[in-house]
Design a protein around this motif. Structure first.
Motif, PDB file in Angstrom:
ATOM      1  N   MET A  91     -19.009  50.537 -21.975  1.00 37.27           N
ATOM      2  CA  MET A  91     -18.889  49.184 -22.530  1.00 37.27           C
ATOM      3  C   MET A  91     -20.241  48.505 -22.743  1.00 37.27           C
ATOM      4  O   MET A  91     -21.141  48.607 -21.923  1.00 37.27           O
ATOM      5  N   LEU A  92     -20.348  47.790 -23.878  1.00 36.26           N
ATOM      6  CA  LEU A  92     -21.522  46.959 -24.155  1.00 36.26           C
ATOM      7  C   LEU A  92     -21.196  45.509 -23.805  1.00 36.26           C
ATOM      8  O   LEU A  92     -20.027  45.115 -23.773  1.00 36.26           O
ATOM      9  N   TYR A  93     -22.253  44.743 -23.580  1.00 36.58           N
ATOM     10  CA  TYR A  93     -22.095  43.316 -23.266  1.00 36.58           C
ATOM     11  C   TYR A  93     -22.650  42.491 -24.414  1.00 36.58           C
ATOM     12  O   TYR A  93     -23.750  42.765 -24.893  1.00 36.58           O
ATOM     13  N   ALA A  94     -21.891  41.490 -24.816  1.00 37.88           N
ATOM     14  CA  ALA A  94     -22.346  40.647 -25.921  1.00 37.88           C
ATOM     15  C   ALA A  94     -22.676  39.247 -25.430  1.00 37.88           C
ATOM     16  O   ALA A  94     -22.022  38.722 -24.527  1.00 37.88           O
ATOM     17  N   LYS A  95     -23.711  38.681 -26.026  1.00 38.04           N
ATOM     18  CA  LYS A  95     -24.101  37.293 -25.741  1.00 38.04           C
ATOM     19  C   LYS A  95     -24.346  36.575 -27.061  1.00 38.04           C
ATOM     20  O   LYS A  95     -24.629  37.210 -28.082  1.00 38.04           O
ATOM     21  N   LEU A  96     -24.234  35.264 -27.002  1.00 36.08           N
ATOM     22  CA  LEU A  96     -24.346  34.458 -28.214  1.00 36.08           C
ATOM     23  C   LEU A  96     -25.575  33.563 -28.184  1.00 36.08           C
ATOM     24  O   LEU A  96     -25.901  32.980 -27.145  1.00 36.08           O
ATOM     25  N   LEU A  97     -26.227  33.453 -29.333  1.00 39.53           N
ATOM     26  CA  LEU A  97     -27.261  32.431 -29.505  1.00 39.53           C
ATOM     27  C   LEU A  97     -26.569  31.155 -29.974  1.00 39.53           C
ATOM     28  O   LEU A  97     -25.811  31.170 -30.948  1.00 39.53           O
ATOM     29  N   SER A  98     -26.839  30.043 -29.277  1.00 39.00           N
ATOM     30  CA  SER A  98     -26.226  28.761 -29.630  1.00 39.00           C
ATOM     31  C   SER A  98     -27.248  27.845 -30.271  1.00 39.00           C
ATOM     32  O   SER A  98     -28.425  27.878 -29.929  1.00 39.00           O
ATOM     33  N   CYS A  99     -26.749  26.972 -31.139  1.00 38.79           N
ATOM     34  CA  CYS A  99     -27.617  25.970 -31.759  1.00 38.79           C
ATOM     35  C   CYS A  99     -27.925  24.860 -30.741  1.00 38.79           C
ATOM     36  O   CYS A  99     -27.026  24.339 -30.104  1.00 38.79           O
ATOM     37  N   PRO A 100     -29.193  24.514 -30.585  1.00 38.50           N
ATOM     38  CA  PRO A 100     -29.527  23.447 -29.614  1.00 38.50           C
ATOM     39  C   PRO A 100     -29.296  22.041 -30.181  1.00 38.50           C
ATOM     40  O   PRO A 100     -29.331  21.080 -29.424  1.00 38.50           O
ATOM     41  N   HIS A 101     -29.100  21.927 -31.457  1.00 35.82           N
ATOM     42  CA  HIS A 101     -29.019  20.592 -32.076  1.00 35.82           C
ATOM     43  C   HIS A 101     -27.576  20.193 -32.382  1.00 35.82           C
ATOM     44  O   HIS A 101     -26.746  21.034 -32.701  1.00 35.82           O
ATOM     45  N   ALA A 102     -27.332  18.880 -32.335  1.00 36.42           N
ATOM     46  CA  ALA A 102     -25.987  18.373 -32.604  1.00 36.42           C
ATOM     47  C   ALA A 102     -25.651  18.435 -34.089  1.00 36.42           C
ATOM     48  O   ALA A 102     -24.488  18.536 -34.470  1.00 36.42           O
ATOM     49  N   HIS A 103     -26.690  18.351 -34.924  1.00 35.31           N
ATOM     50  CA  HIS A 103     -26.461  18.371 -36.368  1.00 35.31           C
ATOM     51  C   HIS A 103     -27.728  18.919 -37.010  1.00 35.31           C
ATOM     52  O   HIS A 103     -28.800  18.315 -36.860  1.00 35.31           O
TER      53      HIS A 103
END
Ligand code: MOS
Length: 707
Positions: A43-55
């Motif tokens: 199994m591989l593990y996935a992670k997400l990059l999130s946007c730091p800004h509200a807009h």
């Protein structure tokens, strides 16, 4: 023809008793594998990059540095250059790697630039909202005239913060392909619904997707669909040819995977001197993210002869709303019951008397409320302990508060297959899910009751989409749905078994009954076989039968009422509240398992204490970011904050005949109102906003001039 009706009171062996969870030992020892515990070979593990800004708009995105890291299997852009992001923490890129640590490193290595755009997160200040949509005004009678003519009026501004679901198991799944067949181990409230949704998104037939969820760690309305990250997880697995696990990190879960909309309201009530409520005027507004927030059902529970109700939906750059246990009811309940309690204070009336005086205006549930108010008052000692608002002295002051609530809870569509094996074991198979409420035990209990056997002789297979489909667990519909389909499937299976064993008992099938672990002749119970002996007559072939809800007879109903009363002590120097006791009186038709029903109410009251005193999504107006996307500063109560909870289920004649009604949501509706009213009663002023933090309590005391 099989008998589907619920057994009469004197014939029930298990229904209505206190039965322990079938999976209690498994869960309490840690042996139970939750979706998040699933580990697949390779199994591989996935992670997400999130946007730091509200807009913001994405202006540059370069994933090459992430791709170059050893151990990174694949990088997938979810939202590319040019996309306008509407809330902080929205997911931009997914990375699948050999370990979680490598995946996190790879996310950090992604280069992304944004054009930051103006944001709006401070929605309680309606005047500054750039996107506010006033709804239609709803009226009855002539509210303005009735208000002007009212002998006594009370006006207030009340509000509740946006909160999140805070499931202990974050959102996510593990995906594994074999050829063009996909298996997902998802944390979901809809085992039967998820496969079709993922299949459509990844372009395979629904029959090729299987969802497995034997145990899951909470949903509360936030886990109905696979979500975009669920689809991404399946795509990463297909692309790499390896199983992939993708669960949100806690901060992402708190920020994007569920919000209960917050509301503000200005409410005015008008009544006669004697407490006959004649007029209601409210203007409310609220936000649950970019889509704003639908209208809370105001006035809650009541219909007054003259009312004017207006609601404005405010869009904000915050993670979007999802259904939260009794969507919009807890908010509407708090807003309404706080205003009614304030009117009682204005009238100089005991709120219990004011509520009773106006109980007819609640509609058909009025007699249920009356009975429950009387029971709750007895259990909390209302008449002896209630005092006028603010009467009391010293540093720690005690107060009582009350509230009413309602919910539908009609069982959803459900299918069940029952198998009786030749060794005497009976299995129920059903693609439902146990969110933690005890669905597995409910099904097992109904199966055992119907076949006249013990709980150790049944097996419940749920949490797998390969079994007959059952509805999503939402709207307090599960227990009504699965208990009915199980009852019918079990009765149908029993009918087949009786037909096969009748010759051995020298009887006709319709002369037989299943009771006390035997199959016996009803008129001559000594002519019997044990259930095991009867099943052995099947030879090598198990008996199977199905049952469905809805079906030929009605085993369910909808529409419940509940009353809660709270007893608190407030330290007026520190603003710290101690919950002494919450009394919760609730009906839900025929109680299947009294212990689990009570457990549902305990859990709901604890959740209510959480949103009354702690839970709040705090946004920074300057940056638009969520300041507390964690379990440290997003405050949940510990056991010491909970106090004593007294649960009383309304059961017996007048309740049981209605059949089974859902219970998951109703008891979470009233705690905010009952606790806030108790605090007002204790300290002498309204603390108008939930959660009632020490700061808010001290501010209200200061404003109210209470020493
Ligand atoms: Mo619910 S909020 O319908 O899971």
């Amino acid at each position: 023809m099989a008998e589907y009706a619920w057994p009469a009171a004197e014939k029930r062996r298990l229904i209505g008793t206190r039965v322990n969870r079938l999976d209690g030992p498994e869960k309490s020892t840690g042996a139970a594998r939750y979706s998040r515990d699933v580990k697949r070979p390779g199994m591989l593990y996935a992670k997400l990059l999130s946007c730091p800004h509200a807009h913001a708009r994405i202006t540059r995105l370069d994933v090459s540095a992430a791709e170059a890291i050893g151990g990174v299997a694949t990088v997938k852009v979810i939202q590319g250059v040019g996309t306008e992001i509407q809330w902080a923490h929205d997911e931009i890129v997914a990375v699948a790697a050999e370990t979680e640590e490598i995946a996190r490193d790879a996310v950090r290595a992604i280069q992304v630039e944004y054009e930051v755009l103006p944001h709006f997160v401070d929605w309680p200040d309606l005047a500054t909202a750039p996107d506010a949509k006033p709804g239609e005004e709803e009226t009855a009678g002539d509210a303005d005239a009735a208000m002007a003519a009212a002998e006594v009026r009370s006006k207030g501004r009340y509000g509740l913060a946006t909160i999140t679901h805070c499931c202990l198991e974050t959102h996510g799944q593990t995906s594994e392909w074999r050829g063009d067949e996909l298996t997902v181990w998802a944390s979901t409230q809809a085992v039967a619904g998820v496969p079709g949704q993922i299949a459509e998104a990844v372009g395979v037939p629904a029959a090729n997707v299987r969802c497995i969820t034997p145990h899951m760690g909470g949903g509360f309305g936030s886990k109905f669909g696979p979500d975009r990250w669920g689809v991404v997880c399946a795509e990463l697995a297909r692309e790499t040819g390896r199983p992939v696990k993708l669960f949100l990190e806690r901060d992402q879960d708190q920020a994007v995977a569920g919000a209960r909309p917050g509301f503000e309201a200005e409410i005015e009530l008008g009544a006669s001197m004697g407490g006959d409520i004649e007029a209601w005027i409210s203007s409310s507004w609220g936000s649950g993210g970019p889509a704003g927030a639908g209208a809370p059902p105001l006035p809650y529970v009541w219909k007054f002869p003259n009312q004017k109700v207006k609601h404005t939906s405010v869009a904000s750059h915050t993670g979007p709303a999802r259904a939260w246990r009794a969507p919009n009811h807890p908010q509407a309940c708090f807003l309404t019951m706080a205003a009614i309690e304030d009117l009682a204070a204005e009238l100089g009336m005991d709120p219990l008397d004011l509520v009773l005086k106006n109980i007819g205006k609640t509609g058909p549930l009025a007699p249920v409320y009356e009975a429950e108010l009387s029971k709750a008052a007895e259990l909390i000692g209302w008449r002896a302990a209630w005092h006028r608002r603010g009467e009391g002295s010293g540093t720690v002051r005690r107060g009582l508060g009350l509230s009413l609530h309602t919910w539908g809870g009609r069982g959803h569509a459900s299918n069940c297959e029952v198998v009786i094996y030749p060794d005497g074991l009976a299995e129920a198979r059903i693609a439902s899910q146990d969110l933690g409420v005890g669905t597995r035990t409910t099904i097992g209990l109904v199966l055992a009751e119907t076949l006249g056997i013990g709980l150790h002789d049944v097996k419940v297979s749920l949490g797998d989409s390969r079994w007959p489909a059952s509805g999503a667990s939402g709207g307090s519909t599960t227990v009504g749905g699965v208990s009915s389909s199980t009852r019918r499937a079990a009765a149908n299976a029993l009918e087949k078994l009786l037909a096969q064993v009748a010759p051995y008992l020298d009887a006709q099938p319709d002369q037989l009954e299943a009771a006390d672990g035997t199959i016996r002749v009803r008129s001559a119970p000594e002519r019997s076989l044990t259930f095991e002996q009867a099943a052995a007559k099947l030879g090598v072939h198990p008996v199977t039968a199905t049952g469905a809800q809805p079906g030929p007879t009605n085993l369910i109903d909808s529409g419940v009422g509940g009353v809660q009363m709270a007893d608190v002590s407030v330290d007026v120097e520190t603003g710290v509240v101690r919950v002494n006791r919450v009394v919760a009186v609730q009906d839900c038709g025929l109680v299947v398992n009294l212990k689990m029903a009570e457990s549902q109410v305990y859990g709901a009251v604890i959740m209510g204490i959480a949103y009354s005193f702690g839970e709040e999504r705090v946004f920074d107006p300057g940056t638009g970011r969520l300041l507390n996307p964690n379990m440290e500063f997003y405050k949940l109560p510990g056991i010491g904050d909970v106090g004593e909870i007294v649960v009383h289920m309304m059961t017996g004649p007048g309740y049981d005949e209605r059949g089974v009604i859902g219970l998951g949501e109703p008891p979470v509706i009233s705690p905010g109102a009952a606790l806030a009213n108790a605090v007002a009663n204790a300290v002498g002023v309204r603390v108008p906003h939930l959660p009632m933090t020490p700061e808010r309590i001290l501010a209200a005391l200061q404003k109210g001039g209470v020493a």
